[in-house]
Design a protein around this motif. Sequence first.
Motif, PDB file in Angstrom:
ATOM      1  N   ALA A   1      20.116 -11.146  55.918  1.00 29.97           N
ATOM      2  CA  ALA A   1      20.191  -9.862  55.223  1.00 29.97           C
ATOM      3  C   ALA A   1      21.555  -9.200  55.409  1.00 29.97           C
ATOM      4  CB  ALA A   1      19.089  -8.931  55.729  1.00 29.97           C
ATOM      5  N   PHE A   2      22.079  -8.664  54.311  1.00 35.78           N
ATOM      6  CA  PHE A   2      23.345  -7.939  54.322  1.00 35.78           C
ATOM      7  C   PHE A   2      23.141  -6.538  53.757  1.00 35.78           C
ATOM      8  CE2 PHE A   2      24.846 -12.287  54.442  1.00 35.78           C
ATOM      9  CZ  PHE A   2      25.987 -12.219  55.233  1.00 35.78           C
ATOM     10  N   GLU A   3      23.958  -5.614  54.233  1.00 39.97           N
ATOM     11  CA  GLU A   3      24.080  -4.289  53.626  1.00 39.97           C
ATOM     12  C   GLU A   3      25.321  -4.337  52.757  1.00 39.97           C
ATOM     13  OE1 GLU A   3      24.455   0.415  55.002  1.00 39.97           O
ATOM     14  OE2 GLU A   3      23.652  -1.120  56.361  1.00 39.97           O
ATOM     15  N   VAL A   4      25.138  -4.198  51.448  1.00 35.77           N
ATOM     16  CA  VAL A   4      26.199  -4.520  50.497  1.00 35.77           C
ATOM     17  C   VAL A   4      26.883  -3.258  49.984  1.00 35.77           C
ATOM     18  CG1 VAL A   4      26.707  -5.594  48.270  1.00 35.77           C
ATOM     19  CG2 VAL A   4      25.016  -6.638  49.802  1.00 35.77           C
ATOM     20  N   ILE A   5      28.211  -3.282  50.008  1.00 43.22           N
ATOM     21  CA  ILE A   5      29.033  -2.208  49.449  1.00 43.22           C
ATOM     22  C   ILE A   5      29.948  -2.819  48.401  1.00 43.22           C
ATOM     23  CG2 ILE A   5      30.810  -0.483  49.911  1.00 43.22           C
ATOM     24  CD1 ILE A   5      28.563  -1.676  52.727  1.00 43.22           C
ATOM     25  N   CYS A   6      29.838  -2.372  47.156  1.00 36.56           N
ATOM     26  CA  CYS A   6      30.643  -2.898  46.049  1.00 36.56           C
ATOM     27  C   CYS A   6      31.465  -1.762  45.443  1.00 36.56           C
ATOM     28  CB  CYS A   6      29.757  -3.512  44.963  1.00 36.56           C
ATOM     29  SG  CYS A   6      28.698  -4.856  45.503  1.00 36.56           S
ATOM     30  N   PRO A   7      32.725  -1.607  45.833  1.00 38.78           N
ATOM     31  CA  PRO A   7      33.546  -0.537  45.252  1.00 38.78           C
ATOM     32  C   PRO A   7      34.202  -0.967  43.946  1.00 38.78           C
ATOM     33  CG  PRO A   7      34.771  -1.648  46.965  1.00 38.78           C
ATOM     34  CD  PRO A   7      33.426  -2.347  46.882  1.00 38.78           C
TER      35      PRO A   7
END
Length: 244
Positions: free
Chosen positions: A180-186
């Motif tokens: 599991a990842f916590e995803v940040i897409c700027p």
Amino acid sequence: MGRKLAIVICLVAIATGLYLNGFLTKPPPPPQYGDGWWGRGEKPTGDEDETIRKFSIQVDDSLLEDLKVRLEETRMFGPLGDTRFHYGVNPNYMQDVLKYWKDSYDWRKQEKILNQYDQYKTTIEGIDVHFVHVKPKGYPMRESKPLLMIHGWPGSFMELYKIIPMLTDPLNHGGSEFDAFEVICPSIPGYGFSEDPHQQGFDTLDAARIFDKLMTRIGFDKYYVQGGDLGSLVGSLISRIQPR
């Protein structure tokens, strides 16, 4: 004599190869972290507002009507004889594309797809930076891994939408809870819903620094980074200016 010459040539070739590949030279120093100001006018004194603001995509009906009028008033020219796509996009094909955008494309449907994940904006170095932030749910046994994902050119954060569920909900996509990842897409400044830089000289190093500041602001001092195309350049620079 011939054998000695051949050996010398081989040694020179090996040495040249080693030199060209950097084995015989010192690696270049990492780029400086630096700082920047990309807002309008002069950089103000005092601390920057670090508030992270909730954001959703809501295009006004008047803009959609204006776009439809512009499409309807497009002036098309005829194609050159038997050129297909040899001189750019064939005007006959563009007629079909134009008709699709004018009569069939459903922006409101697309808007709902774009808004399915939480989105935010925050001001960094004078410009608003947009990002998608998706946390995994239902994984209480361990903390997820923060992952910064950077889109390419030409592209946007949406190119990463299909993989987000696989990263944030791995149990339902053939993985384990440890995946599991916590995803940040700027959005790279100037792309998508991130503000354009208003000063000259903005480059990939500046984007890397801004995204590192973004991750720090969210609360991560260590994180993974992935990027494709232009995003890979930004990601590699992040690993050089902040090799943590």
